[in-house]
Design a protein around this motif. Structure first.
Motif, short mmCIF file in Angstrom:
data_model
loop_
_atom_site.label_atom_id
_atom_site.label_comp_id
_atom_site.label_asym_id
_atom_site.label_seq_id
_atom_site.Cartn_x
_atom_site.Cartn_y
_atom_site.Cartn_z
N ALA A 182 0.84 -1.20 0.00
CA ALA A 182 0.00 0.00 0.00
C ALA A 182 0.87 1.24 0.00
N ASP B 271 0.82 5.72 -0.49
CA ASP B 271 -0.05 6.84 -0.15
C ASP B 271 0.25 8.02 -1.07
N THR C 160 -2.17 10.48 -1.47
CA THR C 160 -3.28 11.39 -1.19
C THR C 160 -2.86 12.85 -1.29
N THR D 185 -0.76 10.81 -10.87
CA THR D 185 -2.17 10.77 -10.44
C THR D 185 -3.17 11.21 -11.51
N ARG E 70 -6.63 9.48 -11.86
CA ARG E 70 -6.70 8.22 -11.12
C ARG E 70 -6.83 8.54 -9.63
N ASP E 71 -7.62 7.76 -8.95
CA ASP E 71 -7.83 7.95 -7.52
C ASP E 71 -6.50 7.77 -6.79
N LYS F 276 -5.89 7.14 -3.89
CA LYS F 276 -5.97 6.10 -2.87
C LYS F 276 -6.03 4.70 -3.46
N ASP F 277 -6.15 4.60 -4.78
CA ASP F 277 -6.27 3.30 -5.43
C ASP F 277 -4.88 2.72 -5.69
N ASN F 278 -4.53 1.67 -4.98
CA ASN F 278 -3.20 1.06 -5.11
C ASN F 278 -3.14 -0.02 -6.19
N LYS F 279 -4.24 -0.22 -6.91
CA LYS F 279 -4.28 -1.32 -7.88
C LYS F 279 -4.25 -0.85 -9.33
N VAL F 280 -4.29 0.46 -9.55
CA VAL F 280 -4.27 0.96 -10.93
C VAL F 280 -2.83 1.09 -11.41
N ARG G 245 0.10 3.17 -12.98
CA ARG G 245 0.46 4.59 -12.99
C ARG G 245 1.77 4.77 -13.76
#
Length: 222
Positions: A20, A22, A24, A43, A49-50, A52-56, A58
């Motif tokens: 995970a 961060d 934000t 981002t 992209r969100d 907080k989303d750790n699965k996309v 980047r």
């Protein structure tokens, strides 16, 4: 024996996304060179992209732009190489403070020096190529001209295009993008800049010549 290999591959993917991080908010760089994550690229490109989303997936680049009172011609090649290596270290520190895994780790750091300024830029890590997918930039236009020359006068025999060998993700091109984003009035060719790149190979950093023909560039050591 195929199944165990697939399992290891899936495990590697899980590790890449499992940690995970961060994003934000953008964090201040911790080193004196000011090397920091290109937060907007990570981002908001190629689409928002969100954080907080750790699965996309980047795209990752680390940069800094330094200005001095005195001309950088007073800085030796050896000192510039040292700055590039220190910038690489700062990028790793910045990755750590965001909690990023090695999946985001770029392979190189470029230093571009001219006048009284220095740009530091890592290679781009990620699926998309900012150089080829972000339209109407001087860098992309130059590469497209190179493709035409390759096709018409090179081994392409008038039929085959040749894109940049790293898909336009190398540190030299990221440094050029940063340069033109802040000063589009004078071409880099007119700056007679010195440029060099440190590349991580087998956990060690190596000094390398910039992309292209060193005879046509003020690469460090000449």
């Amino acid at each position: 024996m195929l199944a165990p290999n697939i399992s290891l591959l899936l495990l590697g993917i899980a590790c890449a996304f499992g940690k995970a991080y961060d994003l934000t908010k953008p964090l201040k760089p911790k080193g004196p060179l000011g090397v920091t994550l290109d937060y907007s690229l990570a981002t908001a490109w190629p689409e928002p992209r969100d954080p907080k989303d750790n699965k996309v997936f980047r795209n990752w680049v680390w940069t800094s732009h330094l200005q001095f009172k005195n001309p950088v011609s007073e800085i030796t090649d050896g000192q510039l190489w040292k700055i590039a290596r220190d910038a690489w270290d700062e990028a790793q520190i910045d990755r750590d403070q965001y909690g990023l895994s090695d999946y985001s780790k770029p392979s190189a750091m470029t230093i571009l020096a001219w006048g009284n300024e220095i740009i530091l830029a890592s290679s781009q890590k990620g699926r998309s190529s900012f150089t080829y997918e972000y339209k109407n930039t001087p860098v992309r236009e130059t590469l497209e001209l190179c493709q035409i020359v390759w096709r018409e006068d090179g081994p392409g025999d008038g039929k085959t295009d040749k894109k940049h060998r790293t898909e336009g993700k190398c540190g030299e091109l990221m440094a050029a993008h940063l340069y033109y984003s802040e000063d589009a009035t004078i071409t880099l060719a007119e700056r007679n800049a010195r440029v060099g790149t440190v590349v991580e190979k087998r956990k060690n950093l190596e000094n390398t010549d910039p992309c292209g023909d060193p005879k046509n560039q003020g690469h460090l050591g000449l």
